[in-house]
Design an enzyme around this catalytic site. Structure first.
Site, PDB file in Angstrom:
ATOM      1  N   CYS A 124      20.471 -37.510 -17.095  1.00  0.00           N
ATOM      2  CA  CYS A 124      19.680 -37.397 -18.273  1.00  0.00           C
ATOM      3  C   CYS A 124      20.214 -36.776 -19.192  1.00  0.00           C
ATOM      4  O   CYS A 124      19.788 -36.942 -20.576  1.00  0.00           O
ATOM      5  CB  CYS A 124      18.186 -36.640 -17.710  1.00  0.00           C
ATOM      6  SG  CYS A 124      17.426 -37.357 -16.327  1.00  0.00           S
ATOM      7  N   THR A 125      21.072 -35.738 -18.873  1.00  0.00           N
ATOM      8  CA  THR A 125      21.642 -34.920 -20.044  1.00  0.00           C
ATOM      9  C   THR A 125      22.707 -35.880 -20.889  1.00  0.00           C
ATOM     10  O   THR A 125      22.598 -35.855 -22.263  1.00  0.00           O
ATOM     11  CB  THR A 125      22.833 -33.958 -19.251  1.00  0.00           C
ATOM     12  OG1 THR A 125      21.850 -32.797 -18.806  1.00  0.00           O
ATOM     13  CG2 THR A 125      23.483 -33.035 -20.459  1.00  0.00           C
TER      14      THR A 125
END
Length: 218
Positions: free
Chosen positions: A45-46
């Site tokens: 997600c980062t």
């Protein structure tokens, strides 16, 4: 009933990292990309949100607003943004929705029903990697859902936006692997050859149902 292409995207009021937004009012007159991620402070997600942030000039050029969503709290989002900015060498300026009660995720069918590991500490399902492309009339034009384990290619989503916007302006479709105006497009089957000659001078007939043209030559 699940949302489908051509449906009006449900409106909602949401708390975000950029303040509260009423979705339809916030995106009024623009395209929008609403996308969910499983959880803050996770590696895939980062990288994804970092890429979305880096594409900011491209979204703006196409009159597109982007907004993220997960089941985390607003405080979690705000703390995580610092990590995204640091590790991905960017600056997240788009809003991220805090949907801890899963109200929006439920309406948009974003919750994971397959992966038993994609849950929070209470065992509640987290969101998958859903993408909704929504046009200025609030019509859903694209729905893509990735599993939690697979990061998305937001350059591909940008390409789809280009295709949709071009097809809205001209009676064309885009072929497999189309990369932009440097590539040929397909004359839409609703256009007969007489009309095509006026709209797309120099178009090529490969088969009666397959006609191509380079728009920068038209």
């Amino acid at each position: 009933m699940p949302l489908r292409l051509g449906d009006i995207a449900p409106d909602f009021l949401a708390q975000t990292t950029k303040g509260d937004i009423q979705f339809h009012q916030w995106k009024e007159g623009t395209w929008a990309i609403l996308f969910s991620h499983p959880e803050d402070f996770t590696p895939v997600c980062t990288t994804e949100l970092g890429r979305v942030a880096k594409l900011a000039p491209e979204w703006e050029k196409r009159n597109v607003k982007v907004v993220g969503l997960s089941c985390n709290t607003l405080e979690s989002h705000e703390q995580w943004i610092a990590d995204i900015d640091e590790t991905q060498n960017t600056s997240v300026q788009f809003p991220i929705i805090a949907d801890a009660e899963r109200k929006i995720a439920t309406v948009y069918d974003m919750l994971d029903k397959q992966d038993a590991t994609n849950v929070d500490k209470k065992g509640m399902p987290l969101t998958v990697r859903s993408v909704f492309v929504i046009d200025p009339k609030n019509v859903i034009r694209l729905i893509i859902t990735y599993p939690a384990s697979t990061g998305r290619n937001f350059d591909e989503i940008l390409r789809v936006v280009d295709s949709l916007q071009l097809a809205d302006k001209k009676k064309i479709a885009t072929p497999e692997g189309w990369r932009g105006l440097q590539d040929e497009v397909i004359v839409h089957n609703s256009v007969n050859n007489e009309e095509a000659a006026k709209l797309f001078p120099g178009f090529k007939v490969i088969k009666p149902y397959l006609r191509t043209v380079k728009l920068n030559d038209a």
